[in-house]
Enzyme design. Structure first.
Site, PDB file in Angstrom:
ATOM      1  N   HIS A  10       0.836  -1.272   0.138  1.00 40.83           N
ATOM      2  CA  HIS A  10      -0.130  -0.042  -0.177  1.00 40.83           C
ATOM      3  C   HIS A  10       0.789   1.092   0.036  1.00 40.83           C
ATOM      4  O   HIS A  10       0.381   2.410  -0.634  1.00 40.83           O
ATOM      5  CB  HIS A  10      -1.030  -0.210   1.204  1.00 40.83           C
ATOM      6  CG  HIS A  10      -1.886   1.078   1.368  1.00 40.83           C
ATOM      7  ND1 HIS A  10      -2.966   1.234   0.383  1.00 40.83           N
ATOM      8  CD2 HIS A  10      -1.776   2.315   1.988  1.00 40.83           C
ATOM      9  CE1 HIS A  10      -3.693   2.258   0.514  1.00 40.83           C
ATOM     10  NE2 HIS A  10      -3.033   3.228   1.631  1.00 40.83           N
ATOM     11  N   HIS A  37     -10.090   2.828  -0.021  1.00 43.51           N
ATOM     12  CA  HIS A  37     -10.350   2.407   1.175  1.00 43.51           C
ATOM     13  C   HIS A  37     -11.122   0.981   1.257  1.00 43.51           C
ATOM     14  O   HIS A  37     -12.073   1.097   2.010  1.00 43.51           O
ATOM     15  CB  HIS A  37     -10.889   3.553   2.081  1.00 43.51           C
ATOM     16  CG  HIS A  37     -10.058   3.786   3.469  1.00 43.51           C
ATOM     17  ND1 HIS A  37     -10.678   3.777   4.636  1.00 43.51           N
ATOM     18  CD2 HIS A  37      -8.803   3.777   3.596  1.00 43.51           C
ATOM     19  CE1 HIS A  37      -9.817   3.786   5.728  1.00 43.51           C
ATOM     20  NE2 HIS A  37      -8.625   3.991   4.814  1.00 43.51           N
TER      21      HIS A  37
END
Length: 772
Positions: free
Chosen positions: A62, A113
């Site tokens: 990420h 998200h």
């Protein structure tokens, strides 16, 4: 010594050097054995627990982009000087910044998200909004709008309703409390997203050129200040675990606490930051999102003079039992880190005190080239910050052409039965209109405030959202986001181009000039060679298309590991396009407002039903090749739409995409309740297509516009001069009865009341009353 006390024994740098063989839980933190070995080689010893925490989150997929970096470089390589002309800040910062004229700039970015929104839909989605808004704040801008791209599982699955309710209420709660209008986006349902919804949030802000701020820690002796909410245990390890691993079929096996958001605290933080910027009290600034303090300190130090000293025990805590490692990894929300000159520190603290924003001075910028972190007087980290934030591992993952894709492409929609009679065409047009993906989304969008702030010029259900930036001149921007996972499953390279083309077309249809791009690339596991092939193809296609259209990518996000077990989602690159409009008074809505205007179809229709909404809705089919992309035609269409809007020749414009002409016509009718009479014969004659293809084909570079009769000749001349095929296919009309009608001449007619009923009922019937 008790067990509790033993757990809090600090692992210092000296202790790490003295105990080289001590076993460490690197695998539990998401690090591979070779990555752990690299850390030991970099440090010349084993890492302390604090250093291990920092590397684990910052080297996660990420944060580090370790599997995607070699491909993402194309966005910086495939650019021309003309593309850079208005680009003030490009990739690598918290968000891209574009000069829109008159001393104004716009900053915008989209991020994912996804995984937190499956674990805890409300907080996952809410903090997704909060995080992207802080990226905008950190550039020196005032956030002015948000958008979202949502993908959920099958609409009739019970779990889908739970996730939808949570995600939508989380987005609306956070955005509405911040006073930010939600001006657009998309929501799609497909079984492939059942265990892995996509929640991609976009935020956009405005700033004067002189207010631009960057994330760097320059100036030896400058103070490092943490301000905002206190640090708690929420989100610990989120970047390394939630966003960098797959879910098992039974659900997530690793459940670190999802971040908890407080939009009211963020609203105060926004105003506090803007006053700090106005008073020129900030040298550098970084929001705290993924990887928290580990990210903020290492990135600020790497982008500045290269050194920083931090007293970690100065961090204000919600939970005093947190260990140093937990403080470093915490992803508590509503926090910012600033670099402040010593002589301005008192003024800085006075501003944060005025806004009742808790603030602590953690340390200072040094010239050592090292990031040194102390905990109660003991050194727990001493690293080169670039090895943490920038020079992490870079992988060239194996790539494999999917074994299944040739068979999928061979299964063309051309073999599907087409409707012929008027009744069959009518029935299928209504089926598309009421399908989960094309039905009215007002059940979702009505939970958002579109117009708070008073500067919204366009919003749902128009083709693009539009915000006025300057009240005097009317200067503004438009923005649209698009994605089509079905197209990308068939051909990720062309599918990515199609996503860009649609967003570009949507912005042009609003009357704005496309100027820049942000993207969020949602894919399965990078450890799957077939997924990496999809990813590499999508990036190549998107970067090529941006170059051809002349608009740069300013930044974005990659989200891997979107799969449940061994089943990845469809490759879903979300593309956002920003456009500039010199006066929002010239905006163009996506629907007919007046009767008696001529309806024109711009562009050529081909028999392109592969991957279409028609094939999916009527036949449950996915196969073949997506529609051909003609970016030169897209550019001509965009230039024509802009010129027509500037000259006042069109009163509405709506792009053709999902559902083709049939969907565009019904949406144009429903926008303001004005009916239409349409004939398909000229399309069939000119383009050589049957009625079904004329209605349901998803050929690109097309739009429908309404033209006042007195401007008809000028409009035709404009299209002819720019090489855009323009065909008059109907007129806006009230109909013969008391109720407006959409009439497809010689085939069928549907009253607007029936269209509206079919269009609006799907989501409300499935999800029931709004919760909360």
């Amino acid at each position: 010594m008790t067990d509790t006390t033993a757990q809090h024994v600090v692992d210092t740098v000296a202790n790490a050097a003295a105990t080289p063989e001590r076993e460490q839980p690197f695998a539990a933190l998401g690090l591979k054995p070779d990555e752990y070995a690299s850390i030991r080689e970099i440090l010349g010893r084993r890492p302390t627990n604090g250093e291990l925490a920092m590397y684990s989150v910052m080297w996660s997929e990420h944060c580090s982009y370790k599997s995607s970096k070699i491909y993402l470089r194309q966005f910086g390589q495939k650019v021309t000087p003309a593309m850079k002309k208005n680009l003030m800040v490009g990739m690598g910062e918290n968000a891209g910044v574009v000069d829109i004229g008159e001393g104004w700039a716009v900053t915008f970015k989209v991020e994912s998200h996804n995984h937190p929104s499956y674990i805890e839909p409300f907080q996952g989605a809410a903090t997704g909004v909060g995080g992207i808004v802080r990226d905008i704040i950190s550039m020196g801008a005032r956030p002015v709008a948000v958008m979202d791209q949502l993908r959920f599982g099958a609409i009739d699955e019970p779990d889908t309703a739970h996730v939808v309710h949570g995600v939508v209420s989380g987005i609306s709660f956070y955005g509405n409390c911040l006073g930010l209008p939600n001006i657009g986006g998309e929501t799609y349902f497909d079984p492939v997203y059942q265990g892995n919804p996509l929640v991609n949030a976009l935020s956009v802000g405005v700033l004067r050129h002189e207010d631009l701020h960057l994330a760097n820690a320059s100036g030896v002796g400058n103070k490092v200040v943490l301000f905002g909410a206190r640090t708690g245990g929420d989100g610990i390890g989120g970047a390394s675990i939630l966003a960098s691993d797959t879910f098992s079929e039974g659900g997530p096996t690793k459940r670190p606490a999802v971040q908890v958001g407080d939009p009211f605290a963020e609203k105060v933080l926004i105003e506090c930051c803007l006053e700090l910027y106005r008073d020129k009290l900030v040298e550098g600034i970084q929001d705290l999102g993924a990887a928290g303090i580990s990210c903020a300190t290492s990135e600020l130090a790497s982008n500045g003079d290269g050194g920083m000293f931090i007293e970690l025990d100065s961090v204000l805590l919600r939970d005093p039992s947190l260990t140093a490692e937990e403080i470093l990894m915490s992803e508590s929300q509503e926090r910012m880190m600033a670099v402040v000159k010593p002589e301005l520190l008192d003024q800085f603290l006075a501003v944060t005190a005025k806004w009742d924003v808790e603030t602590s001075v953690l340390g200072e910028v040094t010239g050592t080239g090292r990031l040194v972190i102390n905990w109660h007087g003991e050194e727990i980290a001493n690293v080169d910050p670039r090895t943490v934030a920038i020079d992490g591992p870079v992988y060239e993952r194996p790539v494999a052409y999917p074994s299944w894709i040739d068979a999928l492409r061979a299964d063309s929609a051309s073999a599907l039965a087409l409707p012929v009679s008027g009744d069959a065409l009518r029935e299928q047009a209504l089926a598309l209109l009421g399908s989960a993906n094309l039905a009215d989304k007002s059940w979702i969008t009505d939970q958002y405030d579109y117009f708070v702030g008073g500067n919204t010029a366009l919003a749902f259900p128009d083709d693009a959202g539009m915000i006025r930036v300057d009240e005097e001149s009317g200067l503004g921007f438009a923005i649209a986001t698009d994605a089509n996972g079905r197209y990308c499953q068939l051909d990720p390279k062309e599918g990515a181009k199609l996503a860009l083309a649609e967003a570009y077309r949507n912005v042009a249809a609003s009357g704005a000039v496309p100027a820049a791009v942000t993207d969020c690339l949602n894919f399965g596991s990078p450890e799957n060679p077939e997924v990496m092939w999809q990813f590499s193809q999508a990036v190549e296609g998107l970067s090529d298309a941006c170059l051809e259209l002349g608009i740069p990518v300013t930044g974005g996000n990659v989200s891997f590991y979107n799969q449940t077990g061994d089943v990845p989602i469809f490759p879903t690159p979300v593309v956002g396009v920003l456009g500039v409009i010199d006066d929002v008074a010239r905006r163009i809505p996506a629907g007919w407002q007046d009767e008696g205007e001529n309806i024109y179809l711009l562009g050529i229709t081909r028999e392109e039903l592969d991957g279409s909404a028609w094939a999916a809705t009527v036949h449950g089919h996915l196969g073949g090749r997506p529609p051909a992309v003609d970016l030169a035609a897209e550019r001509r269409l965009a230039e024509t739409l802009h010129a027509a809007s500037q000259q006042g020749l069109i009163s509405s414009a709506h792009d053709l995409a999902d559902g083709g002409l049939a969907q565009a016509l019904t949406e144009s009718v429903l926008r303001f309740g004005v009916g239409a009479r349409v004939w398909l014969g000229d399309i069939a004659e000119r383009d050589g297509v049957d009625a079904a293809s004329a209605l349901f084909s998803e050929s690109t570079a097309r739009a429908i516009v309404s033209v006042p009769r007195e401007d008809d000749v000028k409009f035709r001349g404009l299209c002819d001069g720019r090489g855009v095929p323009a065909l008059r296919i109907g007129v806006t009309d009230a109909g013969a009865g008391t109720e407006p009608v959409l009439e497809i001449q010689d085939l069928f007619a549907i009253e607007v009341a029936e269209l509206r009923s079919v269009h609006r009922s799907t989501l409300a019937e499935r999800f029931g009353p709004v919760v909360g």
